[in-house]
Design an enzyme around this catalytic site. Structure first.
Site, PDB file in Angstrom:
ATOM      1  N   GLY A 193       0.837  -1.206   0.000  1.00  0.00           N
ATOM      2  CA  GLY A 193       0.000   0.000   0.000  1.00  0.00           C
ATOM      3  C   GLY A 193       0.865   1.247   0.000  1.00  0.00           C
ATOM      4  O   GLY A 193       0.506   2.277  -0.571  1.00  0.00           O
ATOM      5  N   ASN A 194       2.045   1.135   0.625  1.00  0.00           N
ATOM      6  CA  ASN A 194       2.953   2.279   0.660  1.00  0.00           C
ATOM      7  C   ASN A 194       3.670   2.494  -0.668  1.00  0.00           C
ATOM      8  O   ASN A 194       4.249   3.548  -0.904  1.00  0.00           O
ATOM      9  CB  ASN A 194       4.000   2.107   1.769  1.00  0.00           C
ATOM     10  CG  ASN A 194       3.357   2.241   3.138  1.00  0.00           C
ATOM     11  OD1 ASN A 194       2.445   3.035   3.324  1.00  0.00           O
ATOM     12  ND2 ASN A 194       3.814   1.441   4.085  1.00  0.00           N
ATOM     13  N   LYS A 232      -1.482  -3.325  14.069  1.00  0.00           N
ATOM     14  CA  LYS A 232      -1.346  -3.041  12.639  1.00  0.00           C
ATOM     15  C   LYS A 232      -1.443  -1.554  12.326  1.00  0.00           C
ATOM     16  O   LYS A 232      -2.461  -0.919  12.604  1.00  0.00           O
ATOM     17  CB  LYS A 232      -2.449  -3.803  11.879  1.00  0.00           C
ATOM     18  CG  LYS A 232      -2.447  -3.586  10.396  1.00  0.00           C
ATOM     19  CD  LYS A 232      -1.262  -4.248   9.736  1.00  0.00           C
ATOM     20  CE  LYS A 232      -1.184  -3.871   8.276  1.00  0.00           C
ATOM     21  NZ  LYS A 232       0.116  -4.212   7.701  1.00  0.00           N
ATOM     22  N   LYS A 288      -1.733  -7.707   4.773  1.00  0.00           N
ATOM     23  CA  LYS A 288      -1.833  -8.178   3.383  1.00  0.00           C
ATOM     24  C   LYS A 288      -0.732  -9.194   3.057  1.00  0.00           C
ATOM     25  O   LYS A 288      -0.897 -10.031   2.160  1.00  0.00           O
ATOM     26  CB  LYS A 288      -1.800  -7.014   2.401  1.00  0.00           C
ATOM     27  CG  LYS A 288      -0.452  -6.310   2.281  1.00  0.00           C
ATOM     28  CD  LYS A 288       0.284  -6.657   1.034  1.00  0.00           C
ATOM     29  CE  LYS A 288       1.614  -5.982   0.878  1.00  0.00           C
ATOM     30  NZ  LYS A 288       2.302  -5.371   1.971  1.00  0.00           N
ATOM     31  N   LYS A 337       6.466  -9.575   6.359  1.00  0.00           N
ATOM     32  CA  LYS A 337       6.775 -10.091   5.018  1.00  0.00           C
ATOM     33  C   LYS A 337       7.598 -11.367   5.115  1.00  0.00           C
ATOM     34  O   LYS A 337       7.304 -12.370   4.454  1.00  0.00           O
ATOM     35  CB  LYS A 337       7.553  -9.054   4.203  1.00  0.00           C
ATOM     36  CG  LYS A 337       6.773  -7.790   3.943  1.00  0.00           C
ATOM     37  CD  LYS A 337       7.521  -6.877   2.992  1.00  0.00           C
ATOM     38  CE  LYS A 337       6.960  -5.477   3.075  1.00  0.00           C
ATOM     39  NZ  LYS A 337       5.500  -5.376   3.055  1.00  0.00           N
TER      40      LYS A 337
HETATM   41  P1  ADP Z   1       4.454  -2.247   2.246  1.00  0.00           P
HETATM   42  O1  ADP Z   1       3.552  -1.101   2.075  1.00  0.00           O
HETATM   43  O2  ADP Z   1       5.057  -2.715   0.956  1.00  0.00           O
HETATM   44  O3  ADP Z   1       3.887  -3.379   3.066  1.00  0.00           O
HETATM   45  P2  ADP Z   1       6.085  -1.566   4.550  1.00  0.00           P
HETATM   46  O4  ADP Z   1       6.404  -0.128   4.793  1.00  0.00           O
HETATM   47  O5  ADP Z   1       5.094  -2.220   5.403  1.00  0.00           O
HETATM   48  O6  ADP Z   1       5.722  -1.668   3.001  1.00  0.00           O
HETATM   49  O7  ADP Z   1       7.426  -2.445   4.618  1.00  0.00           O
HETATM   50  C1  ADP Z   1       8.533  -2.151   3.791  1.00  0.00           C
HETATM   51  C2  ADP Z   1       9.507  -1.278   4.539  1.00  0.00           C
HETATM   52  O8  ADP Z   1      10.124  -2.027   5.574  1.00  0.00           O
HETATM   53  C3  ADP Z   1      10.696  -0.791   3.750  1.00  0.00           C
HETATM   54  O9  ADP Z   1      10.377   0.300   2.924  1.00  0.00           O
HETATM   55  C4  ADP Z   1      11.678  -0.414   4.862  1.00  0.00           C
HETATM   56  O10 ADP Z   1      11.557   0.944   5.215  1.00  0.00           O
HETATM   57  C5  ADP Z   1      11.213  -1.244   6.057  1.00  0.00           C
HETATM   58  N1  ADP Z   1      12.195  -2.194   6.610  1.00  0.00           N
HETATM   59  C6  ADP Z   1      12.215  -2.549   7.916  1.00  0.00           C
HETATM   60  N2  ADP Z   1      13.184  -3.438   8.175  1.00  0.00           N
HETATM   61  C7  ADP Z   1      13.813  -3.661   6.982  1.00  0.00           C
HETATM   62  C8  ADP Z   1      14.908  -4.497   6.594  1.00  0.00           C
HETATM   63  N3  ADP Z   1      15.559  -5.258   7.467  1.00  0.00           N
HETATM   64  N4  ADP Z   1      15.295  -4.485   5.290  1.00  0.00           N
HETATM   65  C9  ADP Z   1      14.641  -3.713   4.397  1.00  0.00           C
HETATM   66  N5  ADP Z   1      13.606  -2.896   4.704  1.00  0.00           N
HETATM   67  C10 ADP Z   1      13.174  -2.867   5.982  1.00  0.00           C
HETATM   68 MG    MG Z   2       3.305  -3.256   5.082  1.00  0.00          MG
END
Ligand code: ADP
Ligand code: MG
Length: 317
Positions: free
Chosen positions: A13-14, A133, A218, A280
Site C-alpha cells: 500500500g505504501n 497493525k 496483506k 513479510k
Molecule cells: P508495504 O507497504 O510494501 O507493506 P512496509 O512499509 O510495510 O511496506 O514495509 C517495507 C519497509 O520495511 C521498507 O520500505 C523499509 O523501510 C522497512 N524495513 C524494515 N526493516 C527492513 C529491513 N531489514 N530491510 C529492508 N527494509 C526494511
Molecule cells: Mg506493510
C-alpha cells in the site's frame, strides 16, 4: 502444453502512496500505472499472476474522510469493514484499468478482474486484545498523542518513519471467495484479490459472516492465497530493492539469497522491523514451509531483473 506457472504478487500500500506529498488520486493512479507496467512485463514473459495488495494508507484516508465528514456535517460514519471494501474497489479499479490498458497496448489478450474478497478470522484471536497493525498516514509524535487522548486510538512509532494508528490484526484463516478466485485463474483471468489483506469477517456461529473491526496483514493474506492456490512463486513487491541486515545503520548489509533457517535466525536477532519487514519475512516462511517453493522480495521496478536472478532478496527452503 505445460501448465503456465502462477505467481502471487503482493504489492505494498505504501508503494501505491509514495509519500505524504503523493496522496492525491492522480498520484495514486500514476503509482498504480507504474506498478502494473512491471506486472505486465511479468505477464508478457509467461507468468500467470494473481495480485494482492495493501491498503494501509488508503483505508486510513477513507476512515479519516468518514470521521471528518461525520464531525462537520453529521454524515453517517463508515465502519472499518466497509472502509476496507471501499478501498478494495478503489485500488482494484486503479490497478485493473491500468493493467487492462497496458495489456491492450502490448496486444496481450487477457482479462483482468477485481474480486471483493472477505477473509475469515477467529473472533477469539488474541490480536483483538492487542492492536498492532499500522493504518492511516504518518503523524508527528504530538499529533499521535492528541489522537490517543482525544479519540482513544492506539498509536505506535513505525520503523523510524513517524507515528501511526494501530488496529487489531488477526490471523487470516480462509479466503472466503477462494473458489471464485481459482475459477478465474483457471480461465486465464488476472485476478486482483485479498486487497488490504481482505475484509476481515468472522462466523457468527450459524454460518453467517459479519465484518470484524480489524485489518488483516496483506502479507499474511497474500501468503495464505499463494498456499491455497498452490502458486509456484510468491513475490512481495515493496519500497526496497532488497532486504537488509542492520537496516538503516552504518553496517547495513543487503541480502541476495537466504534460506528459511537463516531468515528465522535474522528474525530472532531483530533485523526486521515489526509492522513492515517482519510480517513479510514471516508470511514468506509460512508459504515456504507449506509449499517447499521459493519467494522473492523486491521493488516493482526490479521485478523483471529479480526474476532473472539479478537482484532482489530470494528466500529459499
Ligand atoms: P508495504 O507497504 O510494501 O507493506 P512496509 O512499509 O510495510 O511496506 O514495509 C517495507 C519497509 O520495511 C521498507 O520500505 C523499509 O523501510 C522497512 N524495513 C524494515 N526493516 C527492513 C529491513 N531489514 N530491510 C529492508 N527494509 C526494511
Ligand atoms: Mg506493510
Amino acid at each position: 502444453m505445460d501448465r503456465k506457472k502462477t505467481a502471487v504478487i503482493a504489492i505494498g500500500g505504501n508503494s501505491l502512496i509514495k509519500s505524504n506529498a503523493h496522496q492525491s488520486i492522480e498520484d495514486q493512479y500514476q503509482a498504480a500505472k507504474e506498478t502494473t507496467f512491471h506486472i505486465a512485463d511479468m505477464i508478457e514473459s509467461g507468468w500467470n499472476v494473481a495480485i494482492g495488495h495493501g491498503n494501509g494508507p488508503q483505508v486510513g484516508l477513507i476512515l479519516r474522510q468518514s470521521e471528518v465528514s461525520a464531525k462537520a456535517e453529521g454524515t453517517p460514519e463508515t465502519p472499518l469493514d466497509v472502509c476496507g471494501a471501499e478501498s478494495q474497489g478503489m485500488i482494484g479499479f486503479m490497478l485493473q484499468q491500468n493493467l487492462q490498458n497496458e495489456l491492450f497496448q502490448r496486444k496481450i489478450n487477457q482479462n483482468v478482474a477485481t474480486v471483493i474478497t472477505q477473509v475469515l478470522v477467529d473472533i477469539n484471536d488474541p490480536a483483538f486484545k492487542n492492536p498492532t497493525k499500522p493504518i492511516g498516514g504518518f503523524m508527528t509524535e504530538e499529533q499521535a498523542r492528541h489522537k490517543r487522548d482525544e479519540l482513544g486510538w492506539s498509536v505506535v512509532e513505525d520503523a523510524g518513519r513517524g507515528w501511526r494508528r494501530v488496529v487489531a490484526s488477526p490471523d487470516p484463516k480462509e479466503v472466503v471467495e477462494l473458489d471464485t478466485v481459482k475459477a478465474l485463474i483457471a480461465a486465464g483471468v488476472i485476478v486482483i484479490t485479498v486487497c488490504g489483506g481482505g475484509i476481515p469477517v468472522y462466523d457468527k456461529g450459524n454460518g453467517d459472516y459479519v465484518g470484524a473491526p480489524a485489518v488483516i496483514d496483506k502479507d499474511f493474506a497474500s501468503s495464505l492465497l499463494a498456499q491455497e492456490i498452490d502458486a509456484d512463486l510468491f513475490v512481495i513487491s515493496t519500497a526496497v530493492e532488497k532486504v537488509a541486515l542492520n537496516y538503516g545503520k552504518p553496517n547495513e548489509q543487503w541480502l541476495d539469497r537466504i534460506t528459511s533457517a537463516e531468515a528465522r535466525q535474522y528474525i530472532s536477532e531483530g533485523h526486521f522491523a515489526k509492522g513492515s519487514m517482519l510480517p513479510k519475512v514471516q508470511a514468506i516462511l509460512r508459504y515456504l514451509d507449506n509449499t517447499g517453493k521459493q519467494a522473492l522480495i523486491t521493488n516493482p521496478e526490479n521485478i523483471g531483473r529479480a526474476l532473472k536472478g539479478e537482484t532482489g532478496t530470494w528466500i529459499v527452503p
